[in-house]
Design a protein around this motif. Structure first.
Motif, mmCIF file in Angstrom:
data_model
loop_
_atom_site.group_PDB
_atom_site.id
_atom_site.type_symbol
_atom_site.label_atom_id
_atom_site.label_comp_id
_atom_site.label_asym_id
_atom_site.label_seq_id
_atom_site.Cartn_x
_atom_site.Cartn_y
_atom_site.Cartn_z
ATOM 1 N N ALA A 88 18.409 -17.451 25.374
ATOM 2 C CA ALA A 88 18.684 -16.210 26.107
ATOM 3 C C ALA A 88 19.646 -16.428 27.271
ATOM 4 N N ASN A 89 19.547 -17.512 28.003
ATOM 5 C CA ASN A 89 20.391 -17.750 29.172
ATOM 6 C C ASN A 89 21.589 -18.650 28.891
ATOM 7 N N ALA A 90 21.808 -18.970 27.631
ATOM 8 C CA ALA A 90 22.931 -19.842 27.285
ATOM 9 C C ALA A 90 24.248 -19.109 27.519
ATOM 10 N N PRO A 91 25.248 -19.783 28.088
ATOM 11 C CA PRO A 91 26.530 -19.132 28.320
ATOM 12 C C PRO A 91 27.235 -18.775 27.018
ATOM 13 N N ALA A 92 27.024 -19.574 25.978
ATOM 14 C CA ALA A 92 27.620 -19.277 24.669
ATOM 15 C C ALA A 92 26.615 -19.662 23.599
ATOM 16 N N ARG A 93 26.470 -18.772 22.596
ATOM 17 C CA ARG A 93 25.520 -19.071 21.529
ATOM 18 C C ARG A 93 25.999 -18.431 20.233
ATOM 19 N N ASP A 94 25.507 -18.970 19.146
ATOM 20 C CA ASP A 94 25.780 -18.437 17.823
ATOM 21 C C ASP A 94 24.440 -18.366 17.105
ATOM 22 N N GLU A 95 23.934 -17.153 16.928
ATOM 23 C CA GLU A 95 22.595 -16.904 16.406
ATOM 24 C C GLU A 95 21.584 -17.618 17.295
ATOM 25 N N HIS A 96 20.887 -18.630 16.769
ATOM 26 C CA HIS A 96 19.867 -19.327 17.560
ATOM 27 C C HIS A 96 20.334 -20.731 17.973
ATOM 28 N N PHE A 97 21.638 -20.919 18.088
ATOM 29 C CA PHE A 97 22.183 -22.230 18.417
ATOM 30 C C PHE A 97 23.030 -22.152 19.677
ATOM 31 N N PHE A 98 23.020 -23.231 20.462
ATOM 32 C CA PHE A 98 23.894 -23.338 21.624
ATOM 33 C C PHE A 98 25.298 -23.672 21.156
ATOM 34 N N VAL A 99 26.306 -23.067 21.752
ATOM 35 C CA VAL A 99 27.689 -23.389 21.451
ATOM 36 C C VAL A 99 28.206 -24.228 22.609
ATOM 37 N N VAL A 100 28.695 -25.429 22.276
ATOM 38 C CA VAL A 100 29.196 -26.352 23.284
ATOM 39 C C VAL A 100 30.612 -26.756 22.932
ATOM 40 N N PRO A 101 31.406 -27.176 23.903
ATOM 41 C CA PRO A 101 32.772 -27.599 23.592
ATOM 42 C C PRO A 101 32.774 -28.884 22.768
ATOM 43 N N LYS A 102 33.783 -29.031 21.945
ATOM 44 C CA LYS A 102 33.943 -30.217 21.124
ATOM 45 C C LYS A 102 34.300 -31.392 22.024
ATOM 46 N N VAL A 103 33.618 -32.514 21.860
ATOM 47 C CA VAL A 103 33.882 -33.680 22.706
ATOM 48 C C VAL A 103 34.414 -34.868 21.901
ATOM 49 N N VAL A 104 34.439 -34.751 20.587
ATOM 50 C CA VAL A 104 34.933 -35.822 19.725
ATOM 51 C C VAL A 104 36.262 -35.386 19.136
#
Length: 95
Positions: free
Chosen positions: A78-94
């Motif tokens: 609920a408080n995630a800055p970015a999400r897709d359905e029930h997943f957290f969206v994070v920037p790619k680091v690799v």
């Protein structure tokens, strides 16, 4: 059993604790008192005494052991800055 200052220093070194000379002497007295108390407990006659987990007899509450998702996926993201359905969206680091 009596603990001397050398034993206190060895225990302190094994525990990775820095101990000054004054502290080592104070710890020696404390450790001797603890060991004296443990020796005193060893003298108690416990023959025929059943082991117990509680002072009062009680049955532990049990629940069915089953795997669930907790039904809280929406609350978790609920408080995630970015999400897709029930997943957290994070920037790619690799790369």
């Amino acid at each position: 059993m009596s603990v001397d200052t050398a034993t206190v220093r060895r225990v302190a070194r094994l525990a990775r604790i820095a101990v000054s000379d004054d502290d080592a002497e104070a710890m020696r007295g404390e450790l001797n008192a603890i060991l004296g108390f443990v020796a005193q407990l060893g003298e108690v006659d416990v023959e025929g005494v059943e082991p117990m987990t509680s002072v009062t007899p009680m049955a532990m509450k049990k629940r069915e052991d089953r795997v669930t998702d907790g039904n809280k996926a929406d609350d978790i993201v609920a408080n995630a800055p970015a999400r897709d359905e029930h997943f957290f969206v994070v920037p790619k680091v690799v790369e």
